[in-house]
Design a protein around this motif. Sequence first.
Motif, mmCIF file in Angstrom:
data_model
loop_
_atom_site.group_PDB
_atom_site.id
_atom_site.type_symbol
_atom_site.label_atom_id
_atom_site.label_comp_id
_atom_site.label_asym_id
_atom_site.label_seq_id
_atom_site.Cartn_x
_atom_site.Cartn_y
_atom_site.Cartn_z
ATOM 1 N N LEU A 56 40.732 45.807 -44.931
ATOM 2 C CA LEU A 56 41.012 46.804 -45.817
ATOM 3 C C LEU A 56 41.979 46.293 -47.124
ATOM 4 O O LEU A 56 42.086 46.697 -48.245
ATOM 5 N N ASN A 57 42.297 44.786 -46.578
ATOM 6 C CA ASN A 57 43.269 43.886 -47.724
ATOM 7 C C ASN A 57 42.800 42.774 -47.660
ATOM 8 O O ASN A 57 43.259 41.577 -46.970
ATOM 9 N N LYS A 58 41.882 42.467 -48.696
ATOM 10 C CA LYS A 58 41.159 41.034 -48.847
ATOM 11 C C LYS A 58 42.058 39.974 -48.706
ATOM 12 O O LYS A 58 43.160 40.230 -49.565
ATOM 13 N N ASN A 59 41.861 39.068 -48.164
ATOM 14 C CA ASN A 59 42.690 37.918 -48.124
ATOM 15 C C ASN A 59 43.754 37.774 -47.439
ATOM 16 O O ASN A 59 44.662 37.041 -47.392
ATOM 17 N N LEU A 60 44.403 39.000 -46.928
ATOM 18 C CA LEU A 60 45.638 39.219 -46.079
ATOM 19 C C LEU A 60 45.390 38.481 -44.796
ATOM 20 O O LEU A 60 44.713 39.066 -44.053
ATOM 21 N N LYS A 61 46.129 37.789 -44.335
ATOM 22 C CA LYS A 61 46.114 37.275 -43.086
ATOM 23 C C LYS A 61 47.080 37.723 -42.093
ATOM 24 O O LYS A 61 48.230 38.032 -42.079
#
Length: 676
Positions: free
Chosen positions: A197-202
Amino acid sequence: MANENDYDGGEIKILEGLEAVRKRPGMYIGSTSASGLHHLVWEIVDNSVDEAMAGFCTEIQVTVHADNSITVVDNGRGIPVDEHPVKKIPTLEVVMTILHAGGKFDNSAYKVSGGLHGVGISVVNALSKRVVVQVRRDGNTYEMEFSRGKTVKKMEVVGTSDSTGTTVTFWPDDEIFETCIYDFDTLHNRLQETAFLNKNLKIVLTDEREATPHVEEFCYEGGIIDFVKFLNEGKDVPEAFKEPIYIEGKSDPDAPVAKMGEVEVSLQWNSGYGENVMSFANDIYTPEGGMHLEGFRTALTRVINDYARKQNLLKEKDANLTGDDVREGLSAVISVKLPDPQFEGQTKAKLGSSYMRALTLKIVTDGLVDYLEEHPKPAREIVKKAQQACKARNAARKAREATRRKSLLETASLPGKLADCSVRDAELTELFIVEGDSAGGSAKDGRRRDIQAILPLRGKILNVERVGDHRAFSSDTIQSLITAIGCGVTTSAGDGGDFDITKARYHKIIIMTDADVDGAHIRILLLTFFYKYMRPLIDAGYVYVACPPIFGIKVRNKIHYVYPNGRQPEDEILRDTIQSLGLNPDDNDEDGKAKDGKITKKRKGYTVQRYKGLGEMDPKQLASTTMDPKTRILQRVSIEDAVVADRAVRELMGSEVGYRREYIEKHAHDARFLDA
């Protein structure tokens, strides 16, 4: 001596600080069971995700330590540590010890946020026997320590730092929670969902409870596009739908803050028959949908019908396609962000912010119209699939009606060899769905005839994941289930059919299968059936799984039963039980067969019998170990359990061989007592 009728000011208790949370934890985290325990992690992670949504955090690390304490680390701005202008203590202490203290109320620190709006982290503090918080900001590392909501170590500088962020380590309070053992799969699934749901959050999950720490890393460049592909793993996706549709949009920049929002939608059809649409508001899963889901569904049905009319794919005499038709085989994710979401209920199961319906409707309509015009081949395939669903829906309706008519006619003898109970009060009665005639015979002889009904099944129930409604409702076994339970069914899309929970003939429906591979197979198929066609029964808490013993240890003339615990392999449980009885599990054993053919292991001073099937127990044993309300163990099925079962069927019994191979390679070392 005080009069018991006295009622004055002295009777009114004032709970200071976080005492109210400890007194009534269920009001804040739902329960003190495993679900509530894991909720503590979600509250801390949600704070870090809020930092990510605000553009200040790119990585979150979650670690489960050997003692089941949890550490959450982020690289956000760090909780403020300056003196609070009102409380005159460090803001960090305010956030940790005072309910409703946070940066999520006036939209200045966070334009959108999840969590409990200033409640979450203080609730974690209240329900933990120890909490240590470190904040990295302003070139320093600050630390405070708390216990059960109280400050036990004032804030102090413990070092320097060239980075920013917050580290929270907490030990859940065993005086509050029924269990303090974290489940890796539960953490894995929720954190993976958050990363989607949070693009590019690692997000990195580490489990240190194993000899070699287990590390999983999640980061998705495609965001919810990757989420939809994940939902469709194990399903056959036609070539025309290989690339998911993606739509995004925002409210008018001149709109008042209270009406602002962002909408992100991705959808992809597969060749299956079910609908899998997941909706989120500020990263919070809304299982009951709400305004954003309503807007999406309305737009989808309207746009596809308009396109079909415009292209003359629907003739003038044809009725419009229904929502069930256009959503058959659809997997979709709807994610909205808004400044002050209004949820219905403390559990936030449904989004009530009414303006999000119109905003989602507009954005999805505009995006879908553009997509259909620019992609004529997939557009026609979408309409064609919906038209086929319409035909199948009509056939399914006829099959359902035939089943209902058959049910009404069978008043003397219900189908499926049902041995009914004599009591007619559904709140008091139980239906055991039993595998095979042999176990069914033992169950009928051992049951309480007044409140317990038995329905034996012959063989495996139809895999409803791979067939349409019309095929499912034509199955004799499924007709038996529907007729016996009596409340009708929903459609595979979940909102049609003739389901009426008030007509359920039993308020406990118990799946009772053998403790072997075939039994597990039947159990997962039944769970998938209930999830797809009778989900409200699961929501109401009517569906259970029986837990028969896996071993009987006979010492002299007494049998000690051994049950699975979900944490240890069966042979380890057996060994521990033998030792607890003061016996030696390492004595040489000799395989043998009793006169009735049951497999036993004869050892010095005791005999071990492995119960591979319910039919291996006589009626009295089966009743006392598995059916008697006073002595049995039942597991209530939750929606989470059913979703896992549904996905397992999809992957392990679908058309993609790769998922079965991967599963076998991953779990082969767990195999115990497999059938020959």
